[in-house]
Motif scaffolding. Structure first.
Motif, PDB file in Angstrom:
ATOM      1  N   GLN A  92      -3.795  44.340  23.318  1.00 47.13           N
ATOM      2  CA  GLN A  92      -2.600  44.704  24.078  1.00 47.13           C
ATOM      3  C   GLN A  92      -1.960  43.481  24.721  1.00 47.13           C
ATOM      4  OE1 GLN A  92      -1.181  47.649  24.029  1.00 47.13           O
ATOM      5  NE2 GLN A  92      -2.817  48.457  22.732  1.00 47.13           N
ATOM      6  N   ALA A  93      -2.776  42.533  25.144  1.00 52.06           N
ATOM      7  CA  ALA A  93      -2.225  41.323  25.748  1.00 52.06           C
ATOM      8  C   ALA A  93      -1.386  40.542  24.746  1.00 52.06           C
ATOM      9  CB  ALA A  93      -3.367  40.449  26.280  1.00 52.06           C
TER      10      ALA A  93
ATOM     11  N   LEU B 218       3.384  40.292  24.348  1.00 51.11           N
ATOM     12  CA  LEU B 218       4.011  38.977  24.416  1.00 51.11           C
ATOM     13  C   LEU B 218       4.932  38.687  23.243  1.00 51.11           C
ATOM     14  CD1 LEU B 218       0.958  36.827  25.624  1.00 51.11           C
ATOM     15  CD2 LEU B 218       2.869  37.703  26.999  1.00 51.11           C
ATOM     16  N   ASP B 219       4.896  39.522  22.197  1.00 54.58           N
ATOM     17  CA  ASP B 219       5.670  39.232  20.987  1.00 54.58           C
ATOM     18  C   ASP B 219       6.204  40.544  20.424  1.00 54.58           C
ATOM     19  OD1 ASP B 219       6.588  38.554  18.410  1.00 54.58           O
ATOM     20  OD2 ASP B 219       5.176  36.877  18.303  1.00 54.58           O
ATOM     21  N   GLU B 220       7.527  40.676  20.352  1.00 57.68           N
ATOM     22  CA  GLU B 220       8.133  41.922  19.875  1.00 57.68           C
ATOM     23  C   GLU B 220       7.825  42.163  18.404  1.00 57.68           C
ATOM     24  OE1 GLU B 220      12.514  44.120  19.658  1.00 57.68           O
ATOM     25  OE2 GLU B 220      12.269  42.211  20.705  1.00 57.68           O
ATOM     26  N   ALA B 221       7.810  41.089  17.592  1.00 62.70           N
ATOM     27  CA  ALA B 221       7.509  41.253  16.170  1.00 62.70           C
ATOM     28  C   ALA B 221       6.087  41.768  15.977  1.00 62.70           C
ATOM     29  CB  ALA B 221       7.691  39.922  15.432  1.00 62.70           C
ATOM     30  N   VAL B 222       5.153  41.249  16.766  1.00 61.77           N
ATOM     31  CA  VAL B 222       3.773  41.715  16.707  1.00 61.77           C
ATOM     32  C   VAL B 222       3.688  43.168  17.164  1.00 61.77           C
ATOM     33  CG1 VAL B 222       1.449  41.384  17.610  1.00 61.77           C
ATOM     34  CG2 VAL B 222       2.847  39.403  17.025  1.00 61.77           C
ATOM     35  N   LEU B 223       4.460  43.526  18.188  1.00 66.38           N
ATOM     36  CA  LEU B 223       4.467  44.902  18.679  1.00 66.38           C
ATOM     37  C   LEU B 223       4.906  45.869  17.591  1.00 66.38           C
ATOM     38  CD1 LEU B 223       4.322  47.057  20.883  1.00 66.38           C
ATOM     39  CD2 LEU B 223       6.647  46.400  21.567  1.00 66.38           C
TER      40      LEU B 223
ATOM     41  N   LEU C 133     -17.454  46.906  24.610  1.00 64.46           N
ATOM     42  CA  LEU C 133     -16.874  45.899  23.720  1.00 64.46           C
ATOM     43  C   LEU C 133     -15.517  46.360  23.197  1.00 64.46           C
ATOM     44  CD1 LEU C 133     -17.093  43.282  22.053  1.00 64.46           C
ATOM     45  CD2 LEU C 133     -18.293  44.626  20.302  1.00 64.46           C
ATOM     46  N   ALA C 134     -15.424  47.640  22.808  1.00 63.04           N
ATOM     47  CA  ALA C 134     -14.156  48.177  22.310  1.00 63.04           C
ATOM     48  C   ALA C 134     -13.067  48.074  23.373  1.00 63.04           C
ATOM     49  CB  ALA C 134     -14.339  49.633  21.871  1.00 63.04           C
ATOM     50  N   ALA C 135     -13.418  48.334  24.629  1.00 67.61           N
ATOM     51  CA  ALA C 135     -12.439  48.243  25.710  1.00 67.61           C
ATOM     52  C   ALA C 135     -11.935  46.811  25.885  1.00 67.61           C
ATOM     53  CB  ALA C 135     -13.046  48.758  27.015  1.00 67.61           C
ATOM     54  N   VAL C 136     -12.864  45.849  25.818  1.00 66.79           N
ATOM     55  CA  VAL C 136     -12.477  44.441  25.963  1.00 66.79           C
ATOM     56  C   VAL C 136     -11.569  44.007  24.818  1.00 66.79           C
ATOM     57  CG1 VAL C 136     -13.337  42.076  25.973  1.00 66.79           C
ATOM     58  CG2 VAL C 136     -14.515  43.836  27.307  1.00 66.79           C
TER      59      VAL C 136
ATOM     60  N   LEU D 111      -7.751  43.923  16.703  1.00 72.98           N
ATOM     61  CA  LEU D 111      -7.511  42.572  17.203  1.00 72.98           C
ATOM     62  C   LEU D 111      -7.220  41.618  16.048  1.00 72.98           C
ATOM     63  CD1 LEU D 111      -7.402  40.619  19.574  1.00 72.98           C
ATOM     64  CD2 LEU D 111      -9.884  40.348  19.387  1.00 72.98           C
ATOM     65  N   GLY D 112      -7.909  41.825  14.913  1.00 72.77           N
ATOM     66  CA  GLY D 112      -7.628  41.011  13.742  1.00 72.77           C
ATOM     67  C   GLY D 112      -6.211  41.219  13.227  1.00 72.77           C
ATOM     68  N   VAL D 113      -5.745  42.465  13.235  1.00 67.73           N
ATOM     69  CA  VAL D 113      -4.379  42.751  12.808  1.00 67.73           C
ATOM     70  C   VAL D 113      -3.368  42.059  13.718  1.00 67.73           C
ATOM     71  CG1 VAL D 113      -2.653  44.590  12.621  1.00 67.73           C
ATOM     72  CG2 VAL D 113      -4.908  44.922  11.661  1.00 67.73           C
ATOM     73  N   VAL D 114      -3.609  42.132  15.019  1.00 68.12           N
ATOM     74  CA  VAL D 114      -2.709  41.483  15.969  1.00 68.12           C
ATOM     75  C   VAL D 114      -2.700  39.969  15.746  1.00 68.12           C
ATOM     76  CG1 VAL D 114      -2.363  40.981  18.418  1.00 68.12           C
ATOM     77  CG2 VAL D 114      -2.908  43.299  17.688  1.00 68.12           C
ATOM     78  N   ALA D 115      -3.883  39.393  15.552  1.00 60.92           N
ATOM     79  CA  ALA D 115      -3.960  37.951  15.301  1.00 60.92           C
ATOM     80  C   ALA D 115      -3.231  37.585  14.011  1.00 60.92           C
ATOM     81  CB  ALA D 115      -5.419  37.514  15.237  1.00 60.92           C
ATOM     82  N   GLY D 116      -3.433  38.399  12.964  1.00 59.19           N
ATOM     83  CA  GLY D 116      -2.749  38.134  11.703  1.00 59.19           C
ATOM     84  C   GLY D 116      -1.246  38.240  11.827  1.00 59.19           C
ATOM     85  N   ALA D 117      -0.777  39.267  12.559  1.00 54.50           N
ATOM     86  CA  ALA D 117       0.658  39.425  12.757  1.00 54.50           C
ATOM     87  C   ALA D 117       1.228  38.270  13.573  1.00 54.50           C
ATOM     88  CB  ALA D 117       0.944  40.758  13.447  1.00 54.50           C
ATOM     89  N   THR D 118       0.461  37.780  14.528  1.00 56.28           N
ATOM     90  CA  THR D 118       0.919  36.653  15.343  1.00 56.28           C
ATOM     91  C   THR D 118       1.039  35.383  14.504  1.00 56.28           C
ATOM     92  OG1 THR D 118      -0.139  37.591  17.314  1.00 56.28           O
ATOM     93  CG2 THR D 118       0.417  35.251  17.370  1.00 56.28           C
ATOM     94  N   ILE D 119       0.051  35.149  13.658  1.00 56.73           N
ATOM     95  CA  ILE D 119       0.041  33.928  12.841  1.00 56.73           C
ATOM     96  C   ILE D 119       1.105  33.970  11.754  1.00 56.73           C
ATOM     97  CG2 ILE D 119      -1.335  32.594  11.197  1.00 56.73           C
ATOM     98  CD1 ILE D 119      -3.806  33.377  12.848  1.00 56.73           C
ATOM     99  N   THR D 120       1.251  35.135  11.105  1.00 61.07           N
ATOM    100  CA  THR D 120       2.200  35.253   9.989  1.00 61.07           C
ATOM    101  C   THR D 120       3.605  35.627  10.448  1.00 61.07           C
ATOM    102  OG1 THR D 120       1.639  37.593   9.652  1.00 61.07           O
ATOM    103  CG2 THR D 120       0.348  35.958   8.439  1.00 61.07           C
ATOM    104  N   GLY D 121       3.756  35.986  11.737  1.00 65.56           N
ATOM    105  CA  GLY D 121       5.068  36.344  12.240  1.00 65.56           C
ATOM    106  C   GLY D 121       5.489  37.757  11.911  1.00 65.56           C
ATOM    107  N   GLY D 122       4.592  38.584  11.492  1.00 67.22           N
ATOM    108  CA  GLY D 122       4.908  39.970  11.151  1.00 67.22           C
ATOM    109  C   GLY D 122       3.739  40.595  10.445  1.00 67.22           C
ATOM    110  N   LEU D 123       3.994  41.691   9.762  1.00 64.86           N
ATOM    111  CA  LEU D 123       2.923  42.411   9.083  1.00 64.86           C
ATOM    112  C   LEU D 123       2.842  41.952   7.638  1.00 64.86           C
ATOM    113  CD1 LEU D 123       0.788  44.639   9.469  1.00 64.86           C
ATOM    114  CD2 LEU D 123       2.438  46.257   8.580  1.00 64.86           C
ATOM    115  N   GLY D 124       2.153  40.846   7.411  1.00 65.44           N
ATOM    116  CA  GLY D 124       1.887  40.430   6.045  1.00 65.44           C
ATOM    117  C   GLY D 124       0.745  41.261   5.499  1.00 65.44           C
ATOM    118  N   LEU D 125       1.039  42.198   4.600  1.00 67.98           N
ATOM    119  CA  LEU D 125       0.063  43.207   4.206  1.00 67.98           C
ATOM    120  C   LEU D 125      -1.208  42.596   3.633  1.00 67.98           C
ATOM    121  CD1 LEU D 125       2.345  45.949   2.631  1.00 67.98           C
ATOM    122  CD2 LEU D 125       1.444  45.788   4.947  1.00 67.98           C
TER     123      LEU D 125
END
Length: 356
Positions: free
Chosen positions: A187-188, A192-197, A178-181, A123-137
């Motif tokens: 996934q949600a 919603l964002d192809e770059a995040v996907l 918790l892991a399921a949630v 979830l942290g990776v997804v949030a980071g990718a959403t904020i940075t617009g991609g995979l900022g390593l």
């Protein structure tokens, strides 16, 4: 003549009453350690020398010293050295955290993801990718660590509650829920964002190719802290494996040991997952293999797991380079193919699989 009552020596002589744990703890320690170190050394050499372009060991040594052709120095000194260091760090962290998790939850098939640590990191990776617009390593590592930390904090609160404090089974079920949630939330965001996907898809397969040595060394102190905590808890965890009542009688506080164990798992597994993605089976299989080598005592299992696990992870990475046919197979995929048969074979032999 009246029968002689049982005395302490009589009871001790009965095989079923003897505590065989100390003898099992020392069984095969030295031979096992030698084999593990040799396997790790071989894995490191293979990781540096084997790939799409095989490089002889002499040239590997020269490249590490900055000598040789520019292409060889670039391949060994940068690409393969990065992967080797990442494999060593992540393997050691996953091996130790897996052994701790199996003991704390008293679940022999537990791995670092069972309490939601990996899901929090994802979830942290997804949030980071959403904020940075991609995979900022560089940024993604810290986002993933924050996610793993939040998940661990929730588990810590649950472990201290009346719901799960007295039952490792309930704690395990709470972690699975918790892991399921958290996975659902990830996934949600992803859909919603192809770059995040695209960023998430690359990260979630588990690979040793994404990080530089600078990024790895920047978070090594976190792994060291987690490892030190784990090593300091080993005697308490050995007592905890006998049951809470027995541990209390030995002066161990089960609640405190579990809390610090979860902190250690969060630091170790969270960092490894943030760096390489959710690589499965390393933390699950390695502790069982090590117990077969050196016995059940965590004083031996955890340090040995920190040697065997990186050897296995590096071997999986090397195999992925060889079987890829020009395009590499991620270590996480190869590890699944290696780990599943190993676990099935272990179970099929009829050996008792346990956490202690």
């Amino acid at each position: 003549m009246a029968p002689r009552p049982h005395t302490a020596p009589d009871i001790a002589e009965r095989p079923e009453a003897q505590d065989t744990r100390p003898s099992r703890r020392g069984a095969g320690l030295v031979p096992g350690l030698i084999v593990a170190l040799l396997a790790l050394a071989a894995a490191v050499v293979a990781s540096l020398g084997i790939g799409a372009r095989p490089i002889p060991p002499i040239e590997v040594v020269g490249a590490l010293l900055g000598q040789g052709t520019q292409s060889v120095v670039g391949i060994v000194g940068e690409l393969r050295a990065n992967r080797t260091v990442l494999g060593l760090v992540c393997g050691a962290a996953l091996g130790a955290s897996g052994a701790l998790m199996q003991t704390v939850t008293r679940n022999p098939i537990a791995d670092p993801g069972i309490l939601g640590v990996n899901a929090g990191a994802a979830l942290g990776v997804v949030a980071g990718a959403t904020i940075t617009g991609g995979l900022g390593l560089a940024a993604t590592v810290w986002f993933a660590l924050v996610g793993a930390g939040v998940a661990s904090a929730i588990i810590l609160l649950l472990s201290a509650s009346a719901l799960a404090a007295s039952s490792p089974v309930r704690l395990t079920l709470a972690g699975v829920a918790l892991a399921a949630v958290l996975s659902g939330l990830s996934q949600a965001f992803v859909v919603l964002d192809e770059a995040v996907l695209q960023a998430y898809s690359f990260w979630q397969v588990g690979s040793l190719t994404a990080r530089s040595i600078d990024e790895v060394t920047g978070v090594v102190p976190i792994v060291v802290v987690g490892a030190v905590i784990a090593l300091l808890l080993l005697r308490g965890l050995d007592a905890l494996a006998l049951g809470d009542d027995s541990a209390i009688s030995l002066g161990v506080r089960p609640g405190r040991v579990r809390v610090w164990s979860l902190v250690s798992v969060a630091l170790l597994a969270g960092t490894a997952t943030a760096l390489a993605g959710p690589i499965s089976f390393v933390g699950l299989v390695v502790p069982h293999l090590v117990r077969g080598m050196v016995g059940a005592s965590l004083i031996r299992v955890v340090p040995m797991s920190m040697v065997v696990a990186p050897a296995l992870l590096l071997a999986a990475d090397v195999i992925g380079r060889v079987i890829g046919g020009g395009s590499e197979t991620p270590a996480g995929v190869v590890m699944a193919f290696i780990g599943a048969p190993l676990l099935i074979a272990y179970l099929a032999t009829g050996r008792k699989v346990g956490s202690a």
